[in-house]
Design an enzyme around this catalytic site. Structure first.
Site, PDB file in Angstrom:
ATOM      1  N   HIS A 126      -9.770  -5.541   9.515  1.00 55.44           N
ATOM      2  CA  HIS A 126      -8.326  -5.673   9.183  1.00 55.44           C
ATOM      3  C   HIS A 126      -7.476  -6.094   8.486  1.00 55.44           C
ATOM      4  O   HIS A 126      -7.295  -5.505   7.300  1.00 55.44           O
ATOM      5  CB  HIS A 126      -7.763  -4.764  10.125  1.00 55.44           C
ATOM      6  CG  HIS A 126      -6.522  -3.459   9.753  1.00 55.44           C
ATOM      7  ND1 HIS A 126      -6.877  -2.518   8.788  1.00 55.44           N
ATOM      8  CD2 HIS A 126      -4.949  -4.183   9.327  1.00 55.44           C
ATOM      9  CE1 HIS A 126      -5.824  -2.391   8.713  1.00 55.44           C
ATOM     10  NE2 HIS A 126      -4.822  -2.900   8.841  1.00 55.44           N
ATOM     11  N   ARG A 175      -0.335   7.977  13.137  1.00 52.70           N
ATOM     12  CA  ARG A 175      -0.502   8.551  12.343  1.00 52.70           C
ATOM     13  C   ARG A 175      -1.722   7.458  11.670  1.00 52.70           C
ATOM     14  O   ARG A 175      -2.494   7.958  10.755  1.00 52.70           O
ATOM     15  CB  ARG A 175       0.290   7.436  11.504  1.00 52.70           C
ATOM     16  CG  ARG A 175       0.022   7.420   9.871  1.00 52.70           C
ATOM     17  CD  ARG A 175       1.550   6.979   9.415  1.00 52.70           C
ATOM     18  NE  ARG A 175       2.312   5.294   9.337  1.00 52.70           N
ATOM     19  CZ  ARG A 175       3.643   5.288   9.624  1.00 52.70           C
ATOM     20  NH1 ARG A 175       4.025   5.636   9.744  1.00 52.70           N
ATOM     21  NH2 ARG A 175       3.429   3.754   9.585  1.00 52.70           N
ATOM     22  N   ASP A 199      -5.118  -3.537   3.155  1.00 58.29           N
ATOM     23  CA  ASP A 199      -3.757  -2.921   2.955  1.00 58.29           C
ATOM     24  C   ASP A 199      -3.957  -3.245   1.248  1.00 58.29           C
ATOM     25  O   ASP A 199      -3.670  -2.221   0.864  1.00 58.29           O
ATOM     26  CB  ASP A 199      -3.319  -2.946   3.527  1.00 58.29           C
ATOM     27  CG  ASP A 199      -2.930  -2.707   4.781  1.00 58.29           C
ATOM     28  OD1 ASP A 199      -3.858  -1.778   5.294  1.00 58.29           O
ATOM     29  OD2 ASP A 199      -1.959  -3.183   5.832  1.00 58.29           O
ATOM     30  N   TYR A 211      -5.914 -11.088  11.128  1.00 51.77           N
ATOM     31  CA  TYR A 211      -6.933 -10.199  12.570  1.00 51.77           C
ATOM     32  C   TYR A 211      -7.939 -10.160  12.535  1.00 51.77           C
ATOM     33  O   TYR A 211      -8.755  -8.723  12.337  1.00 51.77           O
ATOM     34  CB  TYR A 211      -6.451  -8.467  11.879  1.00 51.77           C
ATOM     35  CG  TYR A 211      -4.492  -8.528  12.545  1.00 51.77           C
ATOM     36  CD1 TYR A 211      -4.113  -9.061  13.034  1.00 51.77           C
ATOM     37  CD2 TYR A 211      -3.678  -7.400  11.249  1.00 51.77           C
ATOM     38  CE1 TYR A 211      -2.461  -9.395  13.188  1.00 51.77           C
ATOM     39  CE2 TYR A 211      -2.518  -7.512  11.527  1.00 51.77           C
ATOM     40  CZ  TYR A 211      -1.415  -7.884  12.166  1.00 51.77           C
ATOM     41  OH  TYR A 211      -1.025  -8.431  12.157  1.00 51.77           O
ATOM     42  N   TYR A 226       0.883  -1.431  -0.197  1.00 45.59           N
ATOM     43  CA  TYR A 226      -0.236  -0.286   0.375  1.00 45.59           C
ATOM     44  C   TYR A 226       0.993   1.583  -0.067  1.00 45.59           C
ATOM     45  O   TYR A 226       0.235   1.962  -0.346  1.00 45.59           O
ATOM     46  CB  TYR A 226      -0.770  -0.191   1.223  1.00 45.59           C
ATOM     47  CG  TYR A 226      -0.381  -0.004   2.297  1.00 45.59           C
ATOM     48  CD1 TYR A 226       0.067   0.980   2.936  1.00 45.59           C
ATOM     49  CD2 TYR A 226       0.209  -0.991   3.219  1.00 45.59           C
ATOM     50  CE1 TYR A 226       0.745   1.661   4.120  1.00 45.59           C
ATOM     51  CE2 TYR A 226       0.985  -0.770   5.069  1.00 45.59           C
ATOM     52  CZ  TYR A 226       1.083   0.865   5.058  1.00 45.59           C
ATOM     53  OH  TYR A 226       1.556   0.905   6.777  1.00 45.59           O
ATOM     54  N   GLY A 273      -4.628   9.958  11.335  1.00 42.27           N
ATOM     55  CA  GLY A 273      -4.136  10.365   9.550  1.00 42.27           C
ATOM     56  C   GLY A 273      -4.822   9.828   8.609  1.00 42.27           C
ATOM     57  O   GLY A 273      -5.709  10.179   7.803  1.00 42.27           O
ATOM     58  N   TRP A 274      -4.647   8.135   8.896  1.00 40.35           N
ATOM     59  CA  TRP A 274      -5.337   7.474   7.661  1.00 40.35           C
ATOM     60  C   TRP A 274      -6.907   7.565   7.588  1.00 40.35           C
ATOM     61  O   TRP A 274      -7.584   7.949   6.811  1.00 40.35           O
ATOM     62  CB  TRP A 274      -5.125   6.399   8.268  1.00 40.35           C
ATOM     63  CG  TRP A 274      -3.280   5.312   7.916  1.00 40.35           C
ATOM     64  CD1 TRP A 274      -2.539   4.795   8.254  1.00 40.35           C
ATOM     65  CD2 TRP A 274      -3.128   5.774   6.550  1.00 40.35           C
ATOM     66  NE1 TRP A 274      -2.044   4.733   8.159  1.00 40.35           N
ATOM     67  CE2 TRP A 274      -1.083   4.898   6.717  1.00 40.35           C
ATOM     68  CE3 TRP A 274      -2.673   6.467   5.449  1.00 40.35           C
ATOM     69  CZ2 TRP A 274      -0.422   5.010   5.570  1.00 40.35           C
ATOM     70  CZ3 TRP A 274      -1.831   6.207   4.449  1.00 40.35           C
ATOM     71  CH2 TRP A 274      -1.149   5.393   4.570  1.00 40.35           C
ATOM     72  N   ASP A 312      -6.655   2.853  10.341  1.00 37.73           N
ATOM     73  CA  ASP A 312      -5.984   3.017   8.954  1.00 37.73           C
ATOM     74  C   ASP A 312      -6.476   1.990   7.766  1.00 37.73           C
ATOM     75  O   ASP A 312      -6.515   2.078   6.910  1.00 37.73           O
ATOM     76  CB  ASP A 312      -4.591   1.501   9.082  1.00 37.73           C
ATOM     77  CG  ASP A 312      -3.488   1.152  10.747  1.00 37.73           C
ATOM     78  OD1 ASP A 312      -4.527   1.961  11.394  1.00 37.73           O
ATOM     79  OD2 ASP A 312      -2.999   1.224  10.532  1.00 37.73           O
TER      80      ASP A 312
END
Length: 633
Positions: free
Chosen positions: A146, A227, A102, A150, A51, A230-231, A157
């Site tokens: 995710h 982060r 991802d 997981y 990614y 942010g994602w 994210d």
């Protein structure tokens, strides 16, 4: 008319745009570091479908649009072609059965290439990722895990990795039910991850509450990772770009975005405006200002403001952070490239080896590196947005309306879905106005499409109205011809100060009988001819040069305009570009408004995006200078 020209020529001249300075500089760094293929580790290790690459390429896409420099497009295509196998039947190193969200992220780059080139191999490869989402494991709340490894988990994210691609697919291939699903992902993620005390969103959520990092009551992880915020922020503003304006989910996500923005600015470092790696623990000695989170959150705020999702007041904290990003995290190296510093390499939750417990100590244990591709890509995206906002400060806010009533053509994707194309804002192929629209937005304009006949009501808020290549019966089964009533509405709108653009086409490719009745009001007739014809790739045959002094094109002097209808020009119009005795471009002052007329739709993507024309032509620059003239009252 001479007085009008003199007045325009006397206007103070300054740079037509703020250049993509820092976005370009870091794009050059990325292209230097990963010149041929993308490998995060030693060259001897297998290449991953990562990614990280997609983040960089989305940033570089914006640089290509802003500059028209084909090297950036070519880089995107080369990097994706490395992975697209067997004409799109497979993706190198991608395994759908892993159900890793991802792996969906790079689908955005595949859709971009499909839309620009029309090559079906990119659609087929993207279809593999769309198919993954059809069977991807979900929580009981109907949200994506995710990863398959997981189980029962959502991480912030993952919203960036899956939802912008998912929303673009929905818009492109007419699957409107997807928008409900996209909305659900954001709504549930906010609900299950929000920390009641701070209002911030925690990194992850385990529905089963089985993970050691998960709170046994809420399932939430214990800390706020910068982060991850942010994602999530970038995911919202990127996915919203594709939502229909009347979809209820659009409002839901915008509301989440506003709550999100209000909260994150409270946790900026007071001195720099940047964000810490663990956002709400800035006073902890080991904590540090982290570059990728800061770039992503600035991107979220600035794009949110530019798109109208957030109030303008967020620009002040965003710009403070951005200026310190430039000072603290960008360093020029001995080779002349800029390095991107201060990005944590990775942070996650759980796992089989070296279990990640989500503690503050865990986040502090991950290494901080230089030129991490996630951070570097996030900064390029961020810089594209900030530089566009700065460019827009040279203009007054405006609305640009593109006709899709007189010009209204359709075609089909290879999968059978129908879409509108040909001189539309959304059309990214050769035939579209997507690049010109991007440049209008870079000048602060809001883009609208008018799918009905012009009226006093629907032109009331328009500053610019563009009519291009009206259809005849060959192009549309039931064309909408320009009527006397339409002409009256348009004429009255121009009188009050509107800027009108009329773009015809060469004879045989445009309906001129009715279009000329409109043009006549402003002193112009499009002739029934086809001038400046070009054989194959003999591009110099299409060269039209502009005189040293020109009221519209101050610095763009080498234009490519082929197969145009020449103009018959009378008062109140004046010719501003001639070629071999032909009137090619004219302008007219009409009461408080003005009109730009040309016998070709010459600013469509094919001739402004740099992919076809030699770099010596200046159509991309000319597009910006025409924008300047149209928006300058």
């Amino acid at each position: 008319m001479k007085t009008f020209l003199n007045i325009i020529c006397f206007v103070f001249v300054f740079n037509v745009s703020v250049k993509a300075q820092h976005a370009e500089a870091l794009s050059q760094t990325a292209m230097h570091l990963w010149a041929d293929s993308f490998a995060l580790e030693d060259l001897g290790k297998p290449v991953k479908w990562s990614y990280d690459l997609g983040v960089i390429l989305k940033g570089i896409e914006g640089v290509w649009m802003a500059t028209g420099d084909v090297q950036y497009f070519n880089y995107i295509r080369k990097m994706m072609d490395f992975y697209v196998l067997n004409e799109g039947a497979a993706i190198k190193a991608y395994k759908q059965h892993e159900y890793n969200i991802d792996h969906v992220n790079n689908g955005k780059n595949l859709l971009f290439l499909y839309r620009v080139t029309g090559k079906d191999k990119y659609r087929k490869a993207a279809q593999l990722l769309r198919d993954q989402l059809k069977s991807h494991p979900r929580t009981q709340l109907n949200t994506f895990w995710h990863k398959k490894i997981y189980t029962h988990q959502m991480w912030l994210d993952g919203l960036y990795m899956g939802q912008p691609f998912y929303a673009e697919w929905a818009a492109l291939f007419n699957e409107p039910e997807i928008f409900d699903d996209v909305t659900r992902q954001f709504v549930v993620m906010e609900q299950v991850s929000k920390d009641e005390k701070t209002g911030l969103l925690l990194h992850g959520w385990d529905e089963s509450k089985e993970q050691r990092w998960a709170d046994k009551t809420t399932g939430r992880s214990p800390n706020v990772w910068g982060r991850a915020l942010g994602w999530y922020g970038m995911a919202m503003v990127d996915a919203l770009e594709y939502f229909p304006e009347n979809h209820k989910g659009r409002d839901s996500i915008i509301q989440i975005l506003n709550r999100f923005a209000k909260t994150i600015v409270k946790y900026q470092d007071p001195s720099t405006g940047l964000w810490y790696d663990v956002v709400d623990k800035g006073n902890e000695p080991k904590n540090y200002l982290e570059s990728s989170a800061s770039a992503m959150l600035v991107y979220t705020l600035v794009k949110g403001v530019r798109a109208g999702y957030l109030p303008d007041s967020y620009m002040k904290p965003a710009l403070k952070a951005y200026e310190n990003i430039l000072t603290i995290f960008l360093k020029k190296n001995a080779n002349g490239y800029y390095d991107w510093e201060g990005t944590v390499k990775v942070s996650g939750l759980g796992g089989d080896k070296n279990y990640r417990d989500g503690s503050f100590e865990y986040y502090m244990s991950e290494p901080v590196i230089t030129n991490d591709p996630k951070g570097l890509g996030a900064f390029i995206k961020c810089a594209v947005q900030v530089e566009a906002w700065k460019n827009a400060q040279n203009y007054k806010p405006s609305t640009v309306v593109l006709d899709n009533y007189f010009n209204n053509e359709f075609k089909k994707h290879k999968n059978g879905t129908t879409y509108s194309y040909h001189y539309t804002w959304d059309d990214r192929a050769n035939s579209g106005f997507n690049v010109w629209g991007f440049l209008f937005e870079r000048a602060g304009a809001k883009l609208k499409t008018l799918k009905t006949a012009p009226s006093k009501t629907n032109l009331k808020k328009a500053d610019v109205y563009i009519i291009v290549d009206p259809d005849d019966a060959k192009e549309t089964a039931q064309p909408n011809f320009i009527t006397v009533a339409d002409i009256k509405q348009i004429r009255n709108w121009v009188k009050k100060g509107g800027s009108l653009v009329l773009m015809a086409n060469d004879t045989g490719n445009v309906e001129l009988a009715h279009f000329n009745q409109l043009a006549k009001e402003f002193g112009v007739q499009f002739n029934h001819d086809s001038k400046n014809r070009v054989q194959d790739n003999q591009f110099e045959e299409g060269l039209v040069t502009v005189d040293a002094v020109n009221p519209v094109f101050k610095t763009a002097k080498r234009l490519y305009i082929k197969e145009y209808s020449s103009l018959n020009v009378q008062n109140p119009a004046t010719t501003i570009v001639k070629h071999k005795g032909d009137n090619v471009i004219a302008i007219a002052k009409y009461k408080k408004g003005k009109v730009f007329l040309i016998g070709d739709p010459w600013l469509y993507n094919e001739y402004v995006d740099g992919r076809k024309l030699p770099a010596s032509f200046q159509n991309h620059l000319a597009a910006q200078e025409l924008i300047r003239w149209l928006l300058n009252k």
